[in-house]
Design an enzyme around this catalytic site. Structure first.
Site, PDB file in Angstrom:
ATOM      1  N   CYS A 142      -7.055 -10.876  -0.336  1.00 23.91           N
ATOM      2  CA  CYS A 142      -6.315  -9.608  -0.294  1.00 23.91           C
ATOM      3  C   CYS A 142      -5.054  -9.857   0.512  1.00 23.91           C
ATOM      4  O   CYS A 142      -4.481 -10.939   0.447  1.00 23.91           O
ATOM      5  CB  CYS A 142      -7.171  -8.492   0.294  1.00 23.91           C
ATOM      6  SG  CYS A 142      -7.750  -8.807   1.978  1.00 23.91           S
ATOM      7  N   ARG A 151       1.345  -5.742  -6.745  1.00 25.61           N
ATOM      8  CA  ARG A 151       1.518  -6.802  -5.746  1.00 25.61           C
ATOM      9  C   ARG A 151       0.995  -8.120  -6.314  1.00 25.61           C
ATOM     10  O   ARG A 151       1.588  -9.183  -6.093  1.00 25.61           O
ATOM     11  CB  ARG A 151       0.790  -6.452  -4.452  1.00 25.61           C
ATOM     12  CG  ARG A 151       1.470  -5.378  -3.622  1.00 25.61           C
ATOM     13  CD  ARG A 151       0.639  -5.005  -2.416  1.00 25.61           C
ATOM     14  NE  ARG A 151       0.489  -6.109  -1.469  1.00 25.61           N
ATOM     15  CZ  ARG A 151      -0.336  -6.076  -0.424  1.00 25.61           C
ATOM     16  NH1 ARG A 151      -1.092  -5.015  -0.196  1.00 25.61           N
ATOM     17  NH2 ARG A 151      -0.410  -7.117   0.395  1.00 25.61           N
TER      18      ARG A 151
END
Length: 276
Positions: A233, A175
Site C-alpha cells: 500500500c 494511484r
C-alpha cells in the site's frame, strides 16, 4: 467473520478478565496534527503504531519494531499470553488491521478487530471514557516474531516473475495506475511490475466489511490460483486490511511488504510500471 467482532458481541464481553482493548487508530495520510479520538472504549489502552511500536531506527514511516520492543510495550499494557485482544480505531477500517497483523506476527493469535470501530460503538449508545487506561499490573506476554509476516523490497523484487506469487496493491486505483500523484513528496507514480490492484476501500461499505461473498469474489478475481500472496500500500498500513480479509477467505502464505510504496516509490533502483 472469524477476524471481526461486532459491537454487540464485544459489549457482552467487557467484563471478561482476559479482555485487552486497544485503540490502534492513526491519522490518514496528508492529515496534519495528532490522533485524538473523541472518546475511548471502556478500559482501552493505546496501540501506537506510528511511534511506540515502530522501528525508530528506520526512516520509513511506521515499520515494524523488533520483538523486544513489542514485548515491553505489550507487557506494560497488561497483555498476557492468554489475553483476548480486540483492536479498534475511531472510524471505519484503516489501521486496526495493522495492529491485528502485528500481534499475529509476534505470536499472539487470539485477536479480533472491532467492526465499525468507535463510530459504530457510539452509534450503539454504549459507554465510553475520556483518556486511556493504564494496566493495573504487567503482563507476561513474550513476543515470538515470525518473519514471514513482513517482507522487504528484495523479497518483493525476487518474486515479481514468480508465477506462484502475486502482490496485491491496496492503494486507490488511480494511484496504482499512476494517473494520480502520490500524497507523499518525492514519490514516483505507478506500481510494482506484475502487481494487481485491489483497493482496500473496495472491500468496505461505510467503513465496515462488505459481505463475505462479495469480498471472496473480489479476491478470487484478483488472485486466481496463486499460492503466495503479498500485500502493499502506501506505507504498510492498509496492506494489512487486505491481509485480514485474505485470511478471512482462507488464503495461506500471506506477507505484507512493510516499506510498501514509501520505500519502493522513493527508490530509483526499483522498477515501476504505469498504466498511462
Amino acid at each position: 467473520m472469524k477476524n471481526l467482532i461486532t459491537c454487540q458481541q464485544l459489549h457482552k464481553r467487557l467484563n471478561d478478565p482476559a479482555l485487552v482493548l486497544f485503540d490502534a487508530g492513526m491519522l490518514r495520510p496528508g492529515v496534519l496534527g495528532s490522533y485524538k479520538p473523541e472518546a475511548m472504549l471502556p478500559n482501552a489502552k493505546r496501540f501506537d503504531i506510528k511511534n511506540e511500536l515502530a522501528d525508530r531506527s528506520n526512516p520509513l514511516p511506521s515499520t515494524m519494531c523488533n520483538a523486544q520492543q513489542f514485548t515491553q510495550v505489550m507487557q506494560q499494557s497488561g497483555v498476557n499470553h492468554d489475553s483476548f485482544i480486540v483492536v479498534y480505531e475511531d472510524q471505519g477500517l484503516f489501521s486496526a488491521a495493522r495492529a491485528w497483523w502485528m500481534l499475529k506476527a509476534m505470536g499472539h493469535h487470539n485477536v479480533k478487530v472491532l467492526s465499525g470501530g468507535l463510530k459504530k460503538w457510539l452509534a450503539c449508545g454504549y459507554a465510553v471514557q475520556q483518556g486511556y487506561s493504564e494496566a493495573l499490573m504487567g503482563g507476561d506476554f513474550e513476543a515470538s516474531y515470525n518473519p514471514s509476516y513482513f517482507i522487504g523490497s528484495q523479497q518483493v523484487l525476487a518474486a515479481i516473475d514468480d508465477t506462484n506469487t502475486v502482490l496485491l496493491d491496496a492503494r486507490a486505483y488511480k494511484r496504482f495506475t499512476g494517473q494520480e500523484t502520490e500524497p507523499r513528496k518525492g514519490m514516483r507514480s505507478g506500481h510494482i511490475p506484475q502487481s494487481r490492484s485491489l483497493p482496500f476501500l473496495d472491500l468496505l461499505s461505510d467503513g465496515e466489511a462488505k459481505s463475505f461473498e462479495d469480498i471472496k469474489a473480489k479476491f478470487a478475481y484478483a488472485v486466481g490460483n496463486v499460492q503466495h500472496l503479498q500485500f502493499s500500500c502506501g506505507s504498510g498500513i492498509t496492506a494489512c486490511v487486505l491481509a485480514l480479509f485474505a485470511d478471512e477467505c482462507g488464503y495461506k502464505n500471506l506477507s505484507v511488504y512493510d516499506g510498501s510504496w514509501s520505500e519502493w516509490g522513493a527508490s530509483d533502483s526499483l522498477p515501476i510500471t504505469k498504466d498511462v
